[in-house]
Design a protein around this motif. Sequence first.
Motif, PDB file in Angstrom:
ATOM      1  N   GLY A  55       0.611  -1.696  -0.170  1.00  0.00           N
ATOM      2  CA  GLY A  55       0.220  -0.425   0.295  1.00  0.00           C
ATOM      3  C   GLY A  55       0.493   1.274   0.067  1.00  0.00           C
ATOM      4  N   ALA A  56       1.914   0.858  -0.270  1.00  0.00           N
ATOM      5  CA  ALA A  56       3.030   2.176  -0.062  1.00  0.00           C
ATOM      6  C   ALA A  56       3.226   2.949  -1.517  1.00  0.00           C
ATOM      7  N   TRP A  57       2.409   2.599  -2.340  1.00  0.00           N
ATOM      8  CA  TRP A  57       2.371   3.136  -3.703  1.00  0.00           C
ATOM      9  C   TRP A  57       0.572   2.790  -3.319  1.00  0.00           C
ATOM     10  N   GLU A  58       0.055   3.919  -5.087  1.00  0.00           N
ATOM     11  CA  GLU A  58      -1.084   3.751  -5.118  1.00  0.00           C
ATOM     12  C   GLU A  58      -0.630   2.425  -6.940  1.00  0.00           C
ATOM     13  N   PRO A  59      -1.668   1.625  -7.445  1.00  0.00           N
ATOM     14  CA  PRO A  59      -1.319   1.163  -8.361  1.00  0.00           C
ATOM     15  C   PRO A  59      -0.891   1.808  -9.885  1.00  0.00           C
ATOM     16  N   GLU A  60      -1.292   2.899 -10.026  1.00  0.00           N
ATOM     17  CA  GLU A  60      -0.870   3.839 -11.077  1.00  0.00           C
ATOM     18  C   GLU A  60       0.412   3.765 -10.852  1.00  0.00           C
ATOM     19  N   ARG A  61       0.845   4.230  -9.670  1.00  0.00           N
ATOM     20  CA  ARG A  61       2.672   4.009  -9.927  1.00  0.00           C
ATOM     21  C   ARG A  61       3.566   3.387 -10.109  1.00  0.00           C
ATOM     22  N   ALA A  62       3.251   2.453 -10.315  1.00  0.00           N
ATOM     23  CA  ALA A  62       4.106   1.268 -10.530  1.00  0.00           C
ATOM     24  C   ALA A  62       3.821   1.493 -12.463  1.00  0.00           C
ATOM     25  N   GLN A  63       2.791   2.425 -13.255  1.00  0.00           N
ATOM     26  CA  GLN A  63       3.372   2.343 -14.597  1.00  0.00           C
ATOM     27  C   GLN A  63       4.692   2.671 -14.715  1.00  0.00           C
ATOM     28  N   GLU A 133      -3.259  -6.337 -11.158  1.00  0.00           N
ATOM     29  CA  GLU A 133      -5.071  -6.593 -10.870  1.00  0.00           C
ATOM     30  C   GLU A 133      -4.447  -8.051 -10.196  1.00  0.00           C
ATOM     31  N   ASP A 134      -2.751  -8.831 -10.031  1.00  0.00           N
ATOM     32  CA  ASP A 134      -2.887  -9.881  -8.918  1.00  0.00           C
ATOM     33  C   ASP A 134      -2.584  -8.973  -7.514  1.00  0.00           C
ATOM     34  N   ALA A 135      -1.842  -7.910  -7.731  1.00  0.00           N
ATOM     35  CA  ALA A 135      -1.539  -7.300  -6.315  1.00  0.00           C
ATOM     36  C   ALA A 135      -2.475  -6.732  -5.758  1.00  0.00           C
ATOM     37  N   VAL A 136      -3.405  -6.157  -6.737  1.00  0.00           N
ATOM     38  CA  VAL A 136      -4.831  -5.356  -5.933  1.00  0.00           C
ATOM     39  C   VAL A 136      -5.357  -6.108  -5.284  1.00  0.00           C
ATOM     40  N   ALA A 137      -5.672  -7.380  -5.986  1.00  0.00           N
ATOM     41  CA  ALA A 137      -7.144  -8.406  -5.611  1.00  0.00           C
ATOM     42  C   ALA A 137      -5.938  -8.754  -4.414  1.00  0.00           C
ATOM     43  N   LEU A 138      -5.285  -9.678  -3.983  1.00  0.00           N
ATOM     44  CA  LEU A 138      -4.271 -10.016  -2.877  1.00  0.00           C
ATOM     45  C   LEU A 138      -4.021  -8.910  -1.642  1.00  0.00           C
ATOM     46  N   ARG A 139      -3.665  -7.761  -2.405  1.00  0.00           N
ATOM     47  CA  ARG A 139      -3.417  -6.594  -1.267  1.00  0.00           C
ATOM     48  C   ARG A 139      -5.233  -6.403  -0.131  1.00  0.00           C
ATOM     49  N   ASN A 140      -6.117  -6.724  -1.228  1.00  0.00           N
ATOM     50  CA  ASN A 140      -7.472  -5.964  -1.324  1.00  0.00           C
ATOM     51  C   ASN A 140      -7.835  -7.956   0.563  1.00  0.00           C
ATOM     52  N   ASP A 141      -7.669  -9.042  -0.443  1.00  0.00           N
ATOM     53  CA  ASP A 141      -8.128 -10.330   0.622  1.00  0.00           C
ATOM     54  C   ASP A 141      -6.920  -9.957   2.044  1.00  0.00           C
ATOM     55  N   LEU A 142      -5.518  -9.291   1.672  1.00  0.00           N
ATOM     56  CA  LEU A 142      -4.434  -9.209   3.169  1.00  0.00           C
ATOM     57  C   LEU A 142      -5.516  -9.109   3.651  1.00  0.00           C
ATOM     58  N   LEU A 143      -5.777  -7.492   3.223  1.00  0.00           N
ATOM     59  CA  LEU A 143      -6.246  -7.028   5.071  1.00  0.00           C
ATOM     60  C   LEU A 143      -7.264  -7.170   5.893  1.00  0.00           C
ATOM     61  N   GLY A 144      -8.681  -7.846   4.651  1.00  0.00           N
ATOM     62  CA  GLY A 144      -9.319  -8.999   4.880  1.00  0.00           C
ATOM     63  C   GLY A 144      -9.461 -10.019   6.063  1.00  0.00           C
TER      64      GLY A 144
END
Length: 396
Positions: A55-63, A133-144
Amino acid sequence: MNAPGHVLVVGASAAGLGTAEALRRQGYQGRITMLGAESRLPYDRPPLSKQVLSGAWEPERAQLRSREVLDALDAEFLLGDAAVALDVPTRTVRTASGSALSADAVVVATGLQARTLPGQEALRGVHVLRTLEDAVALRNDLLGGSRVVVAGNGVLGAEIAATARQLGRDVTLVGPQPAPMAGQLGPRVAGLLAELHTRNGVRLMNGTAVTGLTSSRGRVNGVLLPNRETLPADVVVVAIGCTPATAWLAGSGLRLDDGVMCDANCRAAEGIYAVGDVARWHHETLGTSLRLENRTSAVEQTAVVAANILGACRTYAPVPYFWTDQFDTKIQVYGTPSADATVTVVEGSEQDHRFAARYSLAGRPTAVLGWNMPKQARLHRQVLVDADTRATVPSR
């Protein structure tokens, strides 16, 4: 040799984008087409398991580049359309949408695909980490979820375990190696990495593998081990390695063997090249075929491929390099470490968690590692360059 009128790059990855940029830097003014299976503009993968996942970066920052910079590249981006076949004699690529793209030169930069466990696609809560997309989905699951099992104790599994633990999750890292990254670092340094994870609260189950998954109502609730033990889990991350994305090249006539086989010029066939994680090429200095899965190699290789497309005859023979960041530790490795190498600390100390070490076989340096000593590791890298130079110069 005249410059080709049209270069088709298959794979809008860091390696693919790097090839297009290298062509422009070297004066190429012809047509460039970038074909990508993903709908996103090119992005960087190393931050996915660290900055994006934490979560240190927003996903768009990886572009990798802004829209303005990409526009200035004057390349055509065809995204969200995967390559499905290649006709080598005509250098024509067919895509999933039914398009046929022909070019004077084709660069294969399709990267890797994550390995999976049987049945995991049908279960919620089971993840791989390869795309944004994998990273975003995994982060959401980790938070829950609170209990996380990472299957696979290579570099990616170790990085994910460290990030998940820093998010406060209960983390178990399971893998067949005797310590995290033992295959990449050798037993001595891998033992230090195991201590780092244990000190930070990661439970290690080394020397074993996940054999299956358990579930309830379509969601994973545990992993199975060879001794029939079940580890409860709210989230499972499968990091058991990747395979080169070459299935679309089956029947093309290109030689495929854990990657696209290339000569020392990174050429797979007349007018066809491979670059990045998918490329296996002949390393003249090491005298063997090599495939490297790291960002630095992919970018360095693009300059050689671009030059050869434009008529040069350059070989690619780098000192292999990779790095990993876990907890408060940055590890950098130059060369080819092995389990049977002699490891000597040449600067700093293991007790202070800051050191540079040299790996040697039969008295010859084969690798240099820096543990929280990036500058010193780069300086000690010179011993590998010197050793390679001596190996390639005939004795008198």
